[in-house]
Design a protein around this motif. Structure first.
Motif, PDB file in Angstrom:
ATOM      1  N   PHE B  33     -16.513   4.225   4.819  1.00 25.70           N
ATOM      2  CA  PHE B  33     -16.037   2.971   4.980  1.00 25.70           C
ATOM      3  C   PHE B  33     -14.992   3.066   6.020  1.00 25.70           C
ATOM      4  O   PHE B  33     -14.206   4.064   5.995  1.00 25.70           O
ATOM      5  CB  PHE B  33     -15.348   2.147   3.758  1.00 25.70           C
ATOM      6  CG  PHE B  33     -16.088   2.022   2.629  1.00 25.70           C
ATOM      7  CD1 PHE B  33     -16.574   3.284   1.623  1.00 25.70           C
ATOM      8  CD2 PHE B  33     -16.683   0.799   2.085  1.00 25.70           C
ATOM      9  CE1 PHE B  33     -17.459   3.086   0.667  1.00 25.70           C
ATOM     10  CE2 PHE B  33     -17.574   0.535   1.213  1.00 25.70           C
ATOM     11  CZ  PHE B  33     -17.840   1.749   0.545  1.00 25.70           C
ATOM     12  N   TYR B  35     -11.490   1.045   7.590  1.00 28.92           N
ATOM     13  CA  TYR B  35     -10.774  -0.218   7.380  1.00 28.92           C
ATOM     14  C   TYR B  35      -9.666  -0.090   8.284  1.00 28.92           C
ATOM     15  O   TYR B  35      -9.519   0.949   9.166  1.00 28.92           O
ATOM     16  CB  TYR B  35      -9.970   0.160   5.942  1.00 28.92           C
ATOM     17  CG  TYR B  35     -10.788   0.020   4.754  1.00 28.92           C
ATOM     18  CD1 TYR B  35     -11.295   1.108   4.133  1.00 28.92           C
ATOM     19  CD2 TYR B  35     -10.766  -1.189   4.015  1.00 28.92           C
ATOM     20  CE1 TYR B  35     -11.952   1.138   3.064  1.00 28.92           C
ATOM     21  CE2 TYR B  35     -11.834  -1.343   2.998  1.00 28.92           C
ATOM     22  CZ  TYR B  35     -12.195  -0.367   2.531  1.00 28.92           C
ATOM     23  OH  TYR B  35     -13.014  -0.298   1.256  1.00 28.92           O
ATOM     24  N   GLN B  37      -5.550  -1.617   8.869  1.00 26.13           N
ATOM     25  CA  GLN B  37      -4.503  -2.256   8.084  1.00 26.13           C
ATOM     26  C   GLN B  37      -3.308  -2.509   9.238  1.00 26.13           C
ATOM     27  O   GLN B  37      -2.930  -1.478   9.998  1.00 26.13           O
ATOM     28  CB  GLN B  37      -3.994  -0.970   7.240  1.00 26.13           C
ATOM     29  CG  GLN B  37      -2.836  -1.522   6.250  1.00 26.13           C
ATOM     30  CD  GLN B  37      -2.602  -0.900   5.156  1.00 26.13           C
ATOM     31  OE1 GLN B  37      -2.342   0.447   5.152  1.00 26.13           O
ATOM     32  NE2 GLN B  37      -2.247  -1.347   3.736  1.00 26.13           N
ATOM     33  N   MET B  40       0.219  -7.841   9.134  1.00 23.19           N
ATOM     34  CA  MET B  40       0.170  -9.299   8.991  1.00 23.19           C
ATOM     35  C   MET B  40      -1.323  -9.527   8.287  1.00 23.19           C
ATOM     36  O   MET B  40      -1.108 -10.514   7.606  1.00 23.19           O
ATOM     37  CB  MET B  40      -0.088  -9.840  10.526  1.00 23.19           C
ATOM     38  CG  MET B  40       1.134 -10.148  11.239  1.00 23.19           C
ATOM     39  SD  MET B  40       2.289 -11.118  10.493  1.00 23.19           S
ATOM     40  CE  MET B  40       1.260 -12.647  10.797  1.00 23.19           C
ATOM     41  N   ARG B  41      -2.404  -8.663   8.578  1.00 24.64           N
ATOM     42  CA  ARG B  41      -3.405  -9.110   7.607  1.00 24.64           C
ATOM     43  C   ARG B  41      -3.830  -8.027   6.782  1.00 24.64           C
ATOM     44  O   ARG B  41      -5.048  -8.149   5.800  1.00 24.64           O
ATOM     45  CB  ARG B  41      -4.462  -8.720   8.884  1.00 24.64           C
ATOM     46  CG  ARG B  41      -4.255  -9.774   9.968  1.00 24.64           C
ATOM     47  CD  ARG B  41      -5.423  -9.392  11.334  1.00 24.64           C
ATOM     48  NE  ARG B  41      -6.700  -9.792  10.817  1.00 24.64           N
ATOM     49  CZ  ARG B  41      -7.221 -10.956  11.395  1.00 24.64           C
ATOM     50  NH1 ARG B  41      -6.449 -12.106  11.979  1.00 24.64           N
ATOM     51  NH2 ARG B  41      -8.570 -11.259  11.075  1.00 24.64           N
ATOM     52  N   LEU B  43      -5.044  -5.015   4.531  1.00 23.90           N
ATOM     53  CA  LEU B  43      -6.259  -4.060   4.529  1.00 23.90           C
ATOM     54  C   LEU B  43      -7.799  -4.654   4.901  1.00 23.90           C
ATOM     55  O   LEU B  43      -8.093  -5.368   3.995  1.00 23.90           O
ATOM     56  CB  LEU B  43      -6.166  -3.267   3.270  1.00 23.90           C
ATOM     57  CG  LEU B  43      -7.296  -1.951   3.414  1.00 23.90           C
ATOM     58  CD1 LEU B  43      -6.583  -0.727   4.269  1.00 23.90           C
ATOM     59  CD2 LEU B  43      -7.157  -1.210   2.017  1.00 23.90           C
ATOM     60  N   LEU B  45     -11.822  -4.587   5.674  1.00 23.67           N
ATOM     61  CA  LEU B  45     -12.887  -3.760   5.933  1.00 23.67           C
ATOM     62  C   LEU B  45     -13.472  -4.133   7.327  1.00 23.67           C
ATOM     63  O   LEU B  45     -14.045  -5.351   7.324  1.00 23.67           O
ATOM     64  CB  LEU B  45     -13.893  -4.115   4.809  1.00 23.67           C
ATOM     65  CG  LEU B  45     -15.394  -3.272   4.693  1.00 23.67           C
ATOM     66  CD1 LEU B  45     -15.234  -1.818   4.808  1.00 23.67           C
ATOM     67  CD2 LEU B  45     -16.151  -3.726   3.739  1.00 23.67           C
ATOM     68  N   PHE B  91      -8.122   3.381   8.569  1.00 23.15           N
ATOM     69  CA  PHE B  91      -8.388   4.353   7.452  1.00 23.15           C
ATOM     70  C   PHE B  91     -10.195   4.538   7.353  1.00 23.15           C
ATOM     71  O   PHE B  91     -10.854   3.452   7.660  1.00 23.15           O
ATOM     72  CB  PHE B  91      -7.907   3.848   6.238  1.00 23.15           C
ATOM     73  CG  PHE B  91      -6.580   4.040   6.146  1.00 23.15           C
ATOM     74  CD1 PHE B  91      -5.636   2.795   6.281  1.00 23.15           C
ATOM     75  CD2 PHE B  91      -5.933   5.062   5.674  1.00 23.15           C
ATOM     76  CE1 PHE B  91      -4.358   2.987   5.939  1.00 23.15           C
ATOM     77  CE2 PHE B  91      -4.595   5.244   5.584  1.00 23.15           C
ATOM     78  CZ  PHE B  91      -3.694   4.022   5.531  1.00 23.15           C
ATOM     79  N   PHE B 102      -9.621   7.931   0.400  1.00 23.97           N
ATOM     80  CA  PHE B 102      -9.209   7.488   1.662  1.00 23.97           C
ATOM     81  C   PHE B 102      -8.557   8.621   2.328  1.00 23.97           C
ATOM     82  O   PHE B 102      -7.917   9.578   1.897  1.00 23.97           O
ATOM     83  CB  PHE B 102      -7.889   6.346   1.627  1.00 23.97           C
ATOM     84  CG  PHE B 102      -8.305   5.137   1.104  1.00 23.97           C
ATOM     85  CD1 PHE B 102      -8.816   4.738  -0.116  1.00 23.97           C
ATOM     86  CD2 PHE B 102      -8.377   4.188   2.320  1.00 23.97           C
ATOM     87  CE1 PHE B 102      -9.434   3.552  -0.142  1.00 23.97           C
ATOM     88  CE2 PHE B 102      -8.871   2.903   1.962  1.00 23.97           C
ATOM     89  CZ  PHE B 102      -9.346   2.581   0.866  1.00 23.97           C
ATOM     90  N   GLY B 103      -8.789   8.728   3.573  1.00 23.11           N
ATOM     91  CA  GLY B 103      -8.199   9.746   4.539  1.00 23.11           C
ATOM     92  C   GLY B 103      -6.896   9.313   4.666  1.00 23.11           C
ATOM     93  O   GLY B 103      -6.349   8.051   4.400  1.00 23.11           O
ATOM     94  N   PRO B 104      -6.064  10.301   5.499  1.00 22.47           N
ATOM     95  CA  PRO B 104      -4.658  10.047   5.931  1.00 22.47           C
ATOM     96  C   PRO B 104      -4.496   8.572   6.992  1.00 22.47           C
ATOM     97  O   PRO B 104      -3.448   8.165   7.227  1.00 22.47           O
ATOM     98  CB  PRO B 104      -4.070  11.226   6.576  1.00 22.47           C
ATOM     99  CG  PRO B 104      -5.419  11.867   6.890  1.00 22.47           C
ATOM    100  CD  PRO B 104      -6.571  11.401   6.310  1.00 22.47           C
ATOM    101  N   ARG B 107      -2.937   6.319  13.297  1.00 20.40           N
ATOM    102  CA  ARG B 107      -2.106   5.241  13.705  1.00 20.40           C
ATOM    103  C   ARG B 107      -2.337   5.021  15.084  1.00 20.40           C
ATOM    104  O   ARG B 107      -2.045   5.803  15.838  1.00 20.40           O
ATOM    105  CB  ARG B 107      -0.922   5.512  13.500  1.00 20.40           C
ATOM    106  CG  ARG B 107       0.466   4.552  13.851  1.00 20.40           C
ATOM    107  CD  ARG B 107       1.806   4.729  13.397  1.00 20.40           C
ATOM    108  NE  ARG B 107       1.827   4.865  11.889  1.00 20.40           N
ATOM    109  CZ  ARG B 107       2.138   3.684  11.154  1.00 20.40           C
ATOM    110  NH1 ARG B 107       2.042   2.669  11.754  1.00 20.40           N
ATOM    111  NH2 ARG B 107       2.310   3.822   9.817  1.00 20.40           N
TER     112      ARG B 107
END
Lengths: 110, 111
Positions: B33, B35, B37, B40-41, B43, B45, B91, B102-104, B107
């Motif tokens: 997956f 994602y 993040q 405002m919105r 998380l 997909l 993510f 999840f991965g880290p 950013r």
């Protein structure tokens, strides 16, 4: 579309107190999961409760599920400063990916 | 197992540039997956794969976004051209028995 909605959005408590977070959803589910996210990190799975279960425990965590009300709660007992994080519920419907809510931000002060 | 691996961890780029995010899922996990993040919105997909096949890409915001999974151990998310509103943490997660790992995160800052 948003399936799970957590309540409250933010919660501040003292160490040793219990923290309760709620999640409401809209449609039938196979299971509901709770995840935790520490600042700057990925989400970590905490607990999964299936639609035919009503309550589940894991350490200091207690999760309940009421499918008639389409709601779940996460209780953290005897909270610690290290419990400070955001908590997300995620619902699993047949044929779709998990749908996450917007989370509850928990602050535990010592 | 090292868990889900994402690279880079941080990316700063200028508007209009191509950005490629990478993910290595946990070995043996069949679903992957992506994602995004933001404050405002929350998380969101973007897309997910099952056995390397894209199943649902309805969350991909625009044609500027594309994702591939050429094999079971690697996936990429590409943004071309990037825009400031793409700034977020991205993510990757892999799944087994209904539980996602999840991965880290990466950013991304687009100036």
């Amino acid at each position: 579309s948003q399936q799970g909605e957590e309540d409250p959005q933010a919660l501040s408590i003292q160490e040793g107190e219990n923290a309760t977070m709620n999640c409401s959803y809209k449609t039938s589910i196979n299971n509901l999961q709770w995840y935790r996210q520490n600042s700057g990190r990925g989400l970590v799975h905490l607990i999964l409760i299936r639609s035919n279960e009503r309550e589940k425990h894991s350490g200091r965590l207690r999760v309940t599920l009421d499918t008639s009300k389409k709601s779940s709660s996460l209780l953290i007992t005897a909270s610690r400063a290290a419990d400070t994080a955001s908590y997300f519920c995620a619902t699993d419907q047949a044929g779709t990916a998990l749908i996450f809510g917007k989370g509850t931000t928990l602050s535990v002060s010592s | 197992d090292a868990g889900v691996i994402q690279s880079p961890r941080h990316e700063v780029t200028e508007m209009g540039q191509e950005v490629t995010l990478r993910c290595k899922p946990i070995s043996g996990h069949n679903s992957l997956f992506w994602y995004r993040q933001t404050m405002m919105r929350g998380l969101e997909l973007l897309i997910y794969f099952n056995n390397n096949v894209p199943i649902d890409d309805s969350g991909m915001p625009e044609d500027r976004f594309s994702a591939k999974m050429p094999n079971a151990s690697f996936s990429t998310l590409k943004i071309q051209p990037s825009e400031p509103r793409d700034s977020a943490v991205y993510f990757c997660a892999s799944e087994t028995q209904g539980e996602q790992f999840f991965g880290p995160g990466t950013r991304l800052t687009v100036l």
